[in-house]
Each structure stands twice: as C-alpha cells, then as structure tokens.
Design an enzyme around this catalytic site. Structure first.
Site, PDB file in Angstrom:
ATOM      1  N   ARG A  19       0.818  -1.220   0.000  1.00 12.25           N
ATOM      2  CA  ARG A  19       0.000   0.000   0.000  1.00 12.25           C
ATOM      3  C   ARG A  19       0.851   1.270   0.000  1.00 12.25           C
ATOM      4  O   ARG A  19       0.572   2.201  -0.778  1.00 12.25           O
ATOM      5  CB  ARG A  19      -0.978  -0.019   1.181  1.00 12.25           C
ATOM      6  CG  ARG A  19      -2.068  -1.087   1.050  1.00 12.25           C
ATOM      7  CD  ARG A  19      -2.951  -1.138   2.285  1.00 12.25           C
ATOM      8  NE  ARG A  19      -2.187  -1.458   3.481  1.00 12.25           N
ATOM      9  CZ  ARG A  19      -2.654  -1.347   4.716  1.00 12.25           C
ATOM     10  NH1 ARG A  19      -3.883  -0.906   4.921  1.00 12.25           N
ATOM     11  NH2 ARG A  19      -1.915  -1.677   5.744  1.00 12.25           N
ATOM     12  N   ASN A  37      -6.257  -2.871   2.068  1.00  9.88           N
ATOM     13  CA  ASN A  37      -6.237  -4.335   2.117  1.00  9.88           C
ATOM     14  C   ASN A  37      -7.670  -4.838   2.220  1.00  9.88           C
ATOM     15  O   ASN A  37      -8.536  -4.168   2.785  1.00  9.88           O
ATOM     16  CB  ASN A  37      -5.471  -4.835   3.351  1.00  9.88           C
ATOM     17  CG  ASN A  37      -3.974  -4.657   3.217  1.00  9.88           C
ATOM     18  OD1 ASN A  37      -3.449  -4.551   2.111  1.00  9.88           O
ATOM     19  ND2 ASN A  37      -3.275  -4.625   4.342  1.00  9.88           N
TER      20      ASN A  37
END
Length: 751
Positions: A19, A37
């Site tokens: 990320r 996520n």
C-alpha cells in the site's frame, strides 16, 4: 476526461509494503484515489486519464515491492468517483480471508545499517523492521495483516514512530511492525535460576558475546522461537550441549557473524550465496572441501564433510553478530525431538538444565518456526529443501485450484505438515516434527485449529494417510467425525507422486513417478518405499517396484541399519553378519525371518543395508543418519568408472542383487567410495532404463531418498536429452510434502 478504475491485486501483497508503494507510485503519476487491504489482497480505486492510469498499472504489476509476489491482477473501469487526493484507507472485513499469508522476512540492509548507526534512533534496537523486513507469520493472530491483528499491537507506537508510520516519504509508512526502543519490545537477560542480570540494554549483546566466549550456553529468544547458542570453536561446550539436548550425533547449524568471515573459511557458489542472503535466509548445507577455519567440526557435524551454515536474519542475531569474532552454534531451542520453544515460562522450565543464560523478550510468538534448510547439488546446482519452515511457510503460491470444497490435509507422521484449502489459495504449514512426540502432536493439533480459526472455515473434507496407526490419521478421522466432515484415506506414495505432479502442474501429461523413501503403508498392507507409478488421464497405477524383502521388527529397521542388511542379505552372507549380531540375535532373527510375512520395497532401508555392509553405520541416532553418512563417504564420482549392480526388468529391480554385488566388491578389495558410487549409479541407471523400456519422456521424483544430491546429479548427467526430469523446488522431497500431495491427489486423481 477523468475516468475511475478498480485494480485488484492478489498474492503475497499484505505485510510487504504494497500500500505505501501504491501511494508513492500514485504521487509519481499525479493520480487520486484510495488503496486498502481486503480479504483477497489489495484493492485500488484510482481516477485519472486513461493513458496515465494504464501506465501506473503496468508499472505496478511489473515492478512491485521487493518482497511481494503478485499472483493475479485485474483492471476495470467503473462508475466515476471523485477523489480529492490519494489515501491509504483502513481495511474493512467483509467476508472470509482469501489471500496468501505473509512469511517472515530477514532483516534488510537499510534496517541493518540503522542498528549500527549511533546517531539513529534505532541504534542497537533489536526489533528494528520496516515494510521490507521483519516477522510476519510468526506474530500473526488474524488477517488482514494490520497491526491490530498481530501480537505487536500491545506495543503502542510513540510519537516519532507514529510520524514515520503516517509519512508517505518514510520507509516505515504503514509498516505494521514499526517500533523503537522508546515504545517497543524489551529484552532481558536471566541466568538459569531465573535471576535477572542487571545490565544496560546497550551492553547486553556485548555481555552475551563475552559469555559465549567463556563457554556458556545461551538460550536466545529470536522472533520465531528460541535458539540454543554456544561457541562453535569450543569442542567442550558443544559436547556439553549435545549431552544436555539429548542429541548425540545429529549435526548442529552454525551461525556466522558475517558473510565476509564465512567466505574466508568456506567456499560458496553463486546459488549458495544468493540463498544465504535472501529474504528467506535459510540454513545452507555446504561442503567443507577447502575449509580453512577453526570450527570444532568433529563435535558440530560428526563424521560429516558438510556443514549447515546461516547468516544473521533478525536484529537480535545481527546485534549479537556485531559483537562476535567467532561463529556460534545456533540450534533449535528444544530437547531433541520436541518442538521449538517460544514461550518464556516454558523455556525456563524445559531448558533450565541445558542453558546457562536466557535472553528473553516480551513479544508473543504466535507461530513458532524452525529455521529452514536447503542444499544445492554439486554439479547441476539443483536446490533441495530439507526443511520448509521460517521464511517459506505458510504460503504456497505455485498453483491455481478450483474447488468449492474446503479441504484439510493432515499429512504423514515423521515430518508432519498440514495443508489447508479454505478458499482460492493454498496454505502449507511450517515443518512441525515427528508425531510420536506428545508435544509435537499437541502443536500439530493446535496448528490445525489455528488454520480453521484464522480463516473462519471448517473443512468438509479431511484427508489422511492410509496408515491406521499414524497419529495424523487418527486425529484427522476424529476431527472429521467431530465436524461431520468426509474423511478420505490416501496412500502415502501416491501422495508423494501427486505432490511432485502438483508442484510442476503435470496433470495433462503422461509421467513416470519414481517414489523412493523409507516407509509408507501400501495398498497391499506391505511397507512400500521403492515405487514406480504411471500417471495419465487423472489415473495413477503402480507399475514397478524394488523387489520385496522382509520387513522385520517394525520401527527397529529404521533405527538399526544392520537389521535392514540382515533382512535383504542372501544366505551366503551369514558369516559376514556374525560380526554385527550376537549368536542369540542371529538365531532369533533367522527364525523370525523364516516365518515373516510382512514385506517391504523400501529404498530407504536399502540405503541403510549398504551403509551397514560397508561398516558406515549399524545404528541410527537420528532419522536418515546412515543414508547421510553414506553420501558423505564419497567426495566425487566418475560415471565412466561406475558399474551396474543389478539389471532392470519390466517390474523393477532387485535389492538382494545389489547387496550381493556390493558384498562381492567389498571382498575383492574395492573401496567404500567406489562401491557407493556404483550403488548410486545403479539406482540412477535403473530409473532411466525403466523409463526408456516403457517409453517415458517425463520422470517426476519424490520421497526422502531424493535429498541425496549426488543421486540427483547422476540422474541429470545420465538422462538423455529426450527425457525431462522433475524434482521438488518449493517443497521438500521428504514427508513434509505429503499433506500437499494428499490435496493434489484428492483434486486430480480418479482412482
């Protein structure tokens, strides 16, 4: 015109800095959106011009973060969403977990430098990590991989750690394991009377190095479990450790303080160098040819000309290494045969009579793991996994399955693992151990339950070995009854075969399976272990074998190679056998052999018999000792000087013929080395001759015998260009692969 796209990424993409990487990449392309996520992996919503977003997408999938592994990715346009900026947003749990888990990663070079920089806030902080390194599976409680789902959650980040965590330009941006000496995990040193040693944290590793130099044994709690450590050049303390750990001969692993020192003492090839410095950082078994160091080799690896070595892979081990001028023993923190210990109280209770001191910390280890072990063959550099654990488990990414059933495979008995298929992904546990040990059995049961809890799924199919007395079989059947699941028995060697078929995705081919190991319960109720199988059209058929010989005294055959020699020897060798048995034993064994009905085709026991014949080993103090010493007795081979010890026929080959010819060569004064080379040459030639006679172009190998890297090299050297050989790469050839093979069998085989 701005458009919005949804990008979904699956694979090893959580806990790897994915990320933060997406965030940084979006800034480069000046794009807006979100990344988070989810139960499947990572999902990105992004807005911008089509060409720009497509360039972003291509860069993302072709150059992902270094420790990530992308399995699948999708890109599709959706209804336009307007974003003010790009954000990493919290994970939302909307369903069951459906993504690969993240293994532990060795300390990266950036973190290693910080440990040694006295101007850095993490100077001498043993638990220094970032998005590219540190424990993952070891501390996982549940998923998605967020800090609050790990055991590090109880250590609340201080102001400066939180600033790093929220700074897009920082390497620790969204690093879930972020901590420092102000807010993080604390180390303490005790003696074996549980008395705290008063010492500053700054000097603790210097003190441990001093204790090691004085011949003390230290139990060090690493981030995956305890290690028992001592000076590797001190023969007296190593022998002391052997006695206390109840491990008389099995070799110890050696931790070198630096790559430079290792290379100064041991010659490494390119493959070993890459493996030793990889993110998995396994133990590598390396030849001691041209060794120049001062290790107490006789005590570390009795009778062996090879050594298991590794480099520091955590901050704890790196800080200790920085204080060391000598290598140390670093073996699993347990009593031999028991599982690796990770709990502080348990360590004191079980290792107080082994270790002089205990280095402990207050991070809970959820999934204890032994160090993984690999070896490369000498000539063809084939990598063989001897133990698949830390750094590899619990992922298995090299497959795509499509079944709606939830399946739990219970594996074998000696080298137990568990394989779980609760979703679109496959999970193979770390090596657990031998289920005869009650504590290993408890960990085996706990691991099964952990998998079910983690994925919030119960299996509707449970796969077990056909052996009725295996603890894994009995527990699997009990669990199936408890959960009202279907229990399915799968023959041991067919599971081995489908493990290698599954690893190389050979289910559309015609393949010869060669499965050589020590023991497995056969379909005819005999003990198999030297099998040839045909696979085609989703069907497996046993088409050949090592000719049966007597199986005597059950497990005693595995612990006493002399019994294997007695079982397979012709009557003419009786005078030779008198040196290995008492007269009373010979009379009793001969009487038993005349009445015996249980037979075996075990190539593993054939190895034992040859080892006993050559007076290399009559008794095993650890599993496979005779076979290891047998291979160890040869330094090189020349195929042009090798000869066959038996003929290949349409149903296989004869072990009795091999032993007879070995014995004749021994009487004629041939050296052990040449006889062993002939023996291995015979096995390799027999396999290839059998394949040629039956017109196979593909041969797949599994079973513990194929941990013999000399045999692997001979097979490669002897095989014609028309024949393709397949060996395990992602799994061990030994019984660790049985659980995976059981699953592959259930999903692919019709008989």
């Amino acid at each position: 015109m701005l458009k919005t796209y949804k990008i979904s990424i699956t694979g090893q993409v959580q806990g790897v800095g994915f990320r933060p990487y997406v965030y940084a990449l979006s800034s480069q392309f000046n794009l807006k959106g979100t990344v988070s996520n989810n139960e499947q992996g990572v999902v990105i919503y992004i807005s911008g011009k089509k060409d720009t977003v497509e360039c972003f997408y291509q860069k993302l999938i072709t150059s992902p973060p270094p420790v990530s592994k992308i399995k699948n990715h999708t890109f599709k346009e959706i209804k336009t969403i307007y974003f003010n900026d790009f954000k990493i947003i919290p994970s939302k749990k909307n369903g069951h977990l459906n993504l690969p888990l993240t293994p532990d990663f060795a300390i990266c070079n950036d973190c290693k430098k910080e440990l040694e920089n006295n101007k850095n806030k993490r100077y001498h902080y043993p638990f220094t990590t970032c998005v590219n390194c540190g424990p993952r599976w070891a501390i996982t409680q549940t998923f998605p991989f967020e800090r609050n789902n790990t055991s590090i959650e109880k250590f609340k980040m201080c102001k400066t750690c939180l600033e790093e965590y929220t700074n897009p330009l920082n390497r620790r941006f969204h690093s879930q394991t972020n901590s420092c000496k102000t807010c993080g995990i604390q180390l303490e040193l005790y003696n074996n009377k549980r008395e705290l040693i008063s010492i500053s944290k700054h000097n603790i590793f210097h003190e441990i190095a001093q204790l090691l130099s004085k011949g003390k044994i230290i139990a060090i709690k690493n981030t995956s479990g305890y290690l028992l450590c001592c000076h590797a050049e001190n023969s007296e303390v190593i022998q002391k450790l052997r006695i206390k750990k109840h491990r008389p001969n099995k070799p110890f692993a050696v931790l070198y303080p630096s790559l430079k020192k290792l290379q100064n003492e041991i010659q490494l090839n390119a493959q070993q160098l890459q493996s030793l410095t990889s993110t998995e950082r396994p133990i590598n078994i390396i030849s001691l040819k041209n060794y120049t160091g001062k290790l107490a080799l006789t005590e570390i690896a009795p009778k062996l000309n090879q050594l298991g070595v590794m480099l520091p892979y955590t901050g704890i081990l790196q800080l200790l290494a920085n204080e060391l001028s000598f290598p140390i023993i670093a073996t699993s923190g347990n009593i031999h045969g028991s599982p690796i210990i990770s709990n502080n109280t348990e360590a004191f209770e079980k290792l107080k009579n082994v270790a002089d001191y205990f280095l402990q910390h207050n991070l809970t280890i959820e999934h204890p793991q032994d160090d993984s072990v690999v070896k490369f063959s000498t000539t063809f550099k084939q990598e063989v996994l001897f133990r698949r654990s830390r750094g590899y488990a619990p992922n298995y990414l090299n497959t795509s399955l499509n079944s709606k059933e939830k399946i739990l495979a219970m594996g074998a008995h000696l080298k137990s693992t568990i394989t779980f298929y609760p979703n679109e992904n496959l999970y193979v546990s770390q090596y657990l151990g031998v289920l005869d040990n009650f504590e290993v059995y408890n960990r085996f049961c706990k691991t099964s339950n952990n998998f079910m809890q983690l994925f919030e799924q119960q299996p509707n199919v449970i796969l077990v070995d056909k052996h009725p007395l295996y603890q894994s079989t009995q527990y699997g059947k009990e669990l199936a009854e408890k959960l009202n699941s279907k229990a399915v028995e799968i023959q041991h060697h067919k599971a081995h075969f489908t493990a290698i078929l599954g690893e190389h995705n050979l289910f559309e081919e015609k393949v010869l399976g060669v499965i050589f190991d020590g023991t497995g319960y056969g379909n005819d109720a005999n003990i198999w272990g030297g099998e040839f199988f045909n696979y085609e059209n989703n069907t497996i058929k046993r088409i050949g074998q090592l000719e049966n010989f007597d199986w005597l005294f059950g497990d005693k055959m595995a612990t006493e190679p002399r019994v294997s020699l007695f079982a397979i020897s012709p009557k003419e060798m009786l005078p030779f056998l008198k040196q290995k048995f008492t007269l009373n034993e010979l009379n009793n064994y001969t009487n038993l052999k005349s009445k015996n009905k249980l037979k075996t085709s075990s190539v593993g026991r054939l190895f034992d018999a040859v080892a006993s014949l050559l007076n290399i080993a009559d008794f095993n103090s650890y599993e496979g000792e005779a076979a290891i010493l047998l291979e160890n007795s040869i330094s090189s081979y020349n195929l042009k000087k090798c000869k066959l010890y038996c003929k290949t026929n349409s149903t296989g080959f004869s072990g009795k013929e091999i032993i007879t010819n070995c014995y004749n060569d021994l009487k004629n004064g041939n050296t052990n080395e040449q006889i062993i080379c002939n023996f291995l040459y015979t096995l390799a030639s027999t396999i290839l001759n059998f394949a040629t006679k039956k017109d196979y172009k593909k041969i797949a190998f599994s079973g513990g015998v194929f941990q013999n890297t000399t045999l692997i090299d001979m097979l490669y050297e002897l095989a014609s260009k028309e024949i393709k050989l397949y060996f395990h790469k992602n799994l061990s050839p030994n019984d660790e692969n049985i659980s995976f093979g059981q699953l592959m069998y259930y999903l692919h085989i019709n008989n």
